[in-house]
Design a protein around this motif. Structure first.
Motif, PDB file in Angstrom:
ATOM      1  N   VAL A   1      -1.752   5.436 -11.284  1.00  0.00           N
ATOM      2  CA  VAL A   1      -1.997   5.884 -12.657  1.00  0.00           C
ATOM      3  C   VAL A   1      -2.360   4.672 -13.492  1.00  0.00           C
ATOM      4  N   GLY A   2      -3.518   4.736 -14.158  1.00  0.00           N
ATOM      5  CA  GLY A   2      -3.948   3.658 -15.029  1.00  0.00           C
ATOM      6  C   GLY A   2      -3.909   4.088 -16.484  1.00  0.00           C
ATOM      7  N   VAL A   3      -3.466   3.183 -17.347  1.00  0.00           N
ATOM      8  CA  VAL A   3      -3.415   3.446 -18.784  1.00  0.00           C
ATOM      9  C   VAL A   3      -4.406   2.504 -19.464  1.00  0.00           C
ATOM     10  N   GLU A   4      -5.326   3.078 -20.250  1.00  0.00           N
ATOM     11  CA  GLU A   4      -6.352   2.299 -20.945  1.00  0.00           C
ATOM     12  C   GLU A   4      -6.475   2.805 -22.382  1.00  0.00           C
ATOM     13  N   ILE A   5      -6.488   1.892 -23.328  1.00  0.00           N
ATOM     14  CA  ILE A   5      -6.483   2.287 -24.734  1.00  0.00           C
ATOM     15  C   ILE A   5      -7.856   2.734 -25.223  1.00  0.00           C
ATOM     16  N   ASP A   6      -8.934   2.247 -24.609  1.00  0.00           N
ATOM     17  CA  ASP A   6     -10.289   2.568 -25.046  1.00  0.00           C
ATOM     18  C   ASP A   6     -10.747   3.856 -24.351  1.00  0.00           C
ATOM     19  N   PRO A   7     -11.030   4.931 -25.125  1.00  0.00           N
ATOM     20  CA  PRO A   7     -11.409   6.216 -24.494  1.00  0.00           C
ATOM     21  C   PRO A   7     -12.660   6.116 -23.629  1.00  0.00           C
ATOM     22  N   ALA A   8     -13.656   5.365 -24.070  1.00  0.00           N
ATOM     23  CA  ALA A   8     -14.903   5.266 -23.310  1.00  0.00           C
ATOM     24  C   ALA A   8     -14.669   4.573 -21.967  1.00  0.00           C
TER      25      ALA A   8
ATOM     26  N   GLU B   1       0.833  -1.197   0.000  1.00  0.00           N
ATOM     27  CA  GLU B   1       0.000   0.000   0.000  1.00  0.00           C
ATOM     28  C   GLU B   1       0.875   1.257   0.000  1.00  0.00           C
ATOM     29  N   GLY B   2       0.309   2.335  -0.516  1.00  0.00           N
ATOM     30  CA  GLY B   2       0.944   3.645  -0.421  1.00  0.00           C
ATOM     31  C   GLY B   2       2.077   3.888  -1.395  1.00  0.00           C
ATOM     32  N   LEU B   3       2.226   3.049  -2.437  1.00  0.00           N
ATOM     33  CA  LEU B   3       3.325   3.191  -3.399  1.00  0.00           C
ATOM     34  C   LEU B   3       2.850   3.928  -4.654  1.00  0.00           C
ATOM     35  N   ARG B   4       3.809   4.360  -5.443  1.00  0.00           N
ATOM     36  CA  ARG B   4       3.502   4.905  -6.778  1.00  0.00           C
ATOM     37  C   ARG B   4       3.354   3.721  -7.726  1.00  0.00           C
ATOM     38  N   VAL B   5       2.152   3.560  -8.273  1.00  0.00           N
ATOM     39  CA  VAL B   5       1.838   2.377  -9.072  1.00  0.00           C
ATOM     40  C   VAL B   5       1.301   2.795 -10.437  1.00  0.00           C
ATOM     41  N   LEU B   6       1.830   2.177 -11.479  1.00  0.00           N
ATOM     42  CA  LEU B   6       1.351   2.356 -12.849  1.00  0.00           C
ATOM     43  C   LEU B   6       0.753   1.042 -13.312  1.00  0.00           C
ATOM     44  N   GLU B   7      -0.502   1.073 -13.769  1.00  0.00           N
ATOM     45  CA  GLU B   7      -1.135  -0.124 -14.330  1.00  0.00           C
ATOM     46  C   GLU B   7      -1.401   0.104 -15.806  1.00  0.00           C
TER      47      GLU B   7
ATOM     48  N   PHE C   1       7.999   5.072 -11.103  1.00  0.00           N
ATOM     49  CA  PHE C   1       7.017   4.351 -10.296  1.00  0.00           C
ATOM     50  C   PHE C   1       7.711   3.259  -9.486  1.00  0.00           C
ATOM     51  N   ASP C   2       7.105   2.932  -8.328  1.00  0.00           N
ATOM     52  CA  ASP C   2       7.615   1.841  -7.491  1.00  0.00           C
ATOM     53  C   ASP C   2       7.198   0.484  -8.035  1.00  0.00           C
ATOM     54  N   VAL C   3       6.004   0.416  -8.605  1.00  0.00           N
ATOM     55  CA  VAL C   3       5.467  -0.837  -9.144  1.00  0.00           C
ATOM     56  C   VAL C   3       4.776  -0.550 -10.467  1.00  0.00           C
ATOM     57  N   ILE C   4       4.991  -1.429 -11.436  1.00  0.00           N
ATOM     58  CA  ILE C   4       4.256  -1.391 -12.707  1.00  0.00           C
ATOM     59  C   ILE C   4       3.484  -2.696 -12.837  1.00  0.00           C
ATOM     60  N   MET C   5       2.199  -2.604 -13.095  1.00  0.00           N
ATOM     61  CA  MET C   5       1.344  -3.781 -13.207  1.00  0.00           C
ATOM     62  C   MET C   5       0.899  -3.970 -14.658  1.00  0.00           C
ATOM     63  N   LEU C   6       0.992  -5.205 -15.129  1.00  0.00           N
ATOM     64  CA  LEU C   6       0.494  -5.585 -16.455  1.00  0.00           C
ATOM     65  C   LEU C   6      -0.453  -6.772 -16.285  1.00  0.00           C
ATOM     66  N   PRO C   7      -1.693  -6.532 -15.870  1.00  0.00           N
ATOM     67  CA  PRO C   7      -2.613  -7.655 -15.656  1.00  0.00           C
ATOM     68  C   PRO C   7      -3.344  -8.046 -16.940  1.00  0.00           C
TER      69      PRO C   7
END
Length: 458
Positions: A49-56, A25-31, A89-95
């Motif tokens: 911070v979340g990155v999503e390709i679909d604008p909607a 918890e409490g980290l800088r996370v990019l998904e 970022f402290d953690v990068i997630m690729l789920p």
């Protein structure tokens, strides 16, 4: 997408529990590939911070989770500037993102721009053995329609990570039954999914990786020597200790000795005129762990090291531990007494058997191979120890020895654990302070508790 998530709630809940274990918890996370942002929100990042390709979908996710920053972008072209995030970022997630990327290696390479040396990458993807079932579910409307997918094996992903400059630290499978079936689903997903052989059939495969480390500049080192009834070894510990790192600090912590250990520590510290900085403390609590924590709290070095005062691990071997840290080979270094020959006086056969047993259990628990968990010599960066201490509540303060506390904590932080073989010596003074049967039962109980926290997630 929301209706598919509701339908597959068991799967998404299990994915969330996994990431809550792997990401503090409490980290800088990019998904990357955040969808509706529910997974990112569940880990409670300090800055998410979340990155999503679909604008909607990105717009819906931002409205759904105002505490997060959701960016509409293509994973294959993003940069820190394009998403307005110049800080690493402290953690990068690729789920569940790799299978749909056109160029997996390119994306993994681009992630370097978002990293600092301690960044961790958490990747999850569907087990290729499930391809027929998932395609059938998609055809029947039970799974969200997918673009053309690459069905990657764990070996494929490991190879791609290696090519892109990432080192895999640990990996596993989860989720045998992604649909809600009373009694059967909890049994399968919490317990059966973690058993040998059955684990390989889990729907979710996951990996934790780190950037390939570069050597660091020469650090300062603090050696903590917990000492109870070790009067005859105090002078030898200093005489035999080589210089370590840029400067060496030695901290004696005496613990309720019945001999004159404290007096000998005072004599050695007061008369010493060498290059080391010597300090001494007396613990008010009991047990080796309490002594080590006191020493670590007082230490000023960048690297923290434990040397047992019985000197069964030779002080002359300690430079190898420091070298493993400064070369970037490991972030937590554990001594290993079971590689080289040792006499029965140093380690009786029943001790050897117990050490091998606990090593096998720990290798399974931590998903990193360990040959000797109970060697007293352990090394960690002070900055990592501070993070470990903050997260100690996850396991609780239940380890009177300190070995398991440090190993569990290092694994929870996803540190790279390596072992340095040492030549284990018989003690030359005094007798062992270990009560083998009693302490063996305590260790077994701690392993069972840790299994529930690290493997069999509720």
């Amino acid at each position: 997408m929301a209706r598919y998530q509701r339908r597959n709630r068991i799967y998404y809940d299990d994915l969330a529990r996994l990431h809550q274990l792997l990401v503090g918890e409490g980290l800088r996370v990019l998904e990357i590939g955040c969808g509706l942002g529910d997974l990112l929100a569940s880990i409670q990042p300090g800055h998410g911070v979340g990155v999503e390709i679909d604008p909607a979908i990105a717009e819906t996710a931002q409205a759904r989770h105002s505490e997060l920053k959701i960016v509409c972008a293509d994973a294959e072209t993003i940069s820190p500037e394009s998403i307005g995030e110049p800080e690493p970022f402290d953690v990068i997630m690729l789920p569940n993102t790799l299978n749909t990327l056109q160029d997996v290696q390119r994306v993994l390479e681009r992630l370097e721009a978002f990293c600092h040396p301690r960044t961790r990458l958490v990747v999850s993807f569907h087990n290729w053995l499930w391809q027929p079932l998932l395609k059938a579910a998609e055809a029947l409307g039970q799974r969200q329609p997918q673009p053309p997918e690459s069905w990657l094996t764990p070996r494929d992903v490991t190879n791609l990570l290696d090519l892109a400059g990432w080192e895999v630290l640990k990996a596993g499978h989860r989720c045998l039954l992604p649909r809600s079936i009373p009694l059967l689903a909890p049994l399968a997903n919490r317990w059966l999914s973690q058993l040998p052989l059955l684990e390989q059939l889990g729907l979710t495969h996951w990996m934790v990786a780190r950037p390939v480390r570069q050597p660091t500049s020469e650090p300062s080192v603090s050696v903590v020597i917990p000492a109870r009834n070790e009067a005859g070894n105090i002078a030898a510990a200093i005489e035999r200790l080589p210089a370590l790192g840029r400067c060496t600090e030695v901290i004696f912590v005496e613990g309720h000795s019945s001999d004159d250990t404290w007096q000998r520590i005072e004599q050695v510290c007061d008369s010493y005129q060498g290059p080391f900085q010597l300090r001494r403390f007396r613990q008010s609590g009991k047990g080796k762990a309490d002594a080590v924590w006191l020493g670590f709290e007082q230490a000023q070095g960048e690297i923290l090291m434990i040397l047992d005062a019985d000197l069964t691990v030779r002080p002359e071997d300690l430079p190898r531990f420091v070298q493993a840290m400064t070369d970037g080979r490991g972030e937590f270094v554990n001594g290993c007494r079971l590689v080289y020959p040792r006499s029965a006086a140093a380690m009786p056969p029943h001790n050897t058997a117990a050490n091998r047993f606990f090593a096998a259990v720990f290798s399974w628990l931590l998903r990193q191979r360990l040959k000797d968990t109970l060697c007293g010599t352990k090394v960690i960066w002070r900055s990592d120890y501070q993070r470990l201490k903050k997260g100690r509540s996850y396991f609780g303060d239940f380890d009177p020895f300190g070995d398991f506390d440090l190993l569990f904590g290092a694994s929870k932080l996803n540190l790279k654990i390596v072992e340095v073989p040492v030549r284990y010596q018989p003690r030359s003074y005094g007798s062992s302070n270990i009560a083998h049967v009693k302490e063996g039962l305590i260790l077994a109980g701690m392993c069972a508790y840790a299994a529930r926290k690290l493997r069999f997630l509720p």
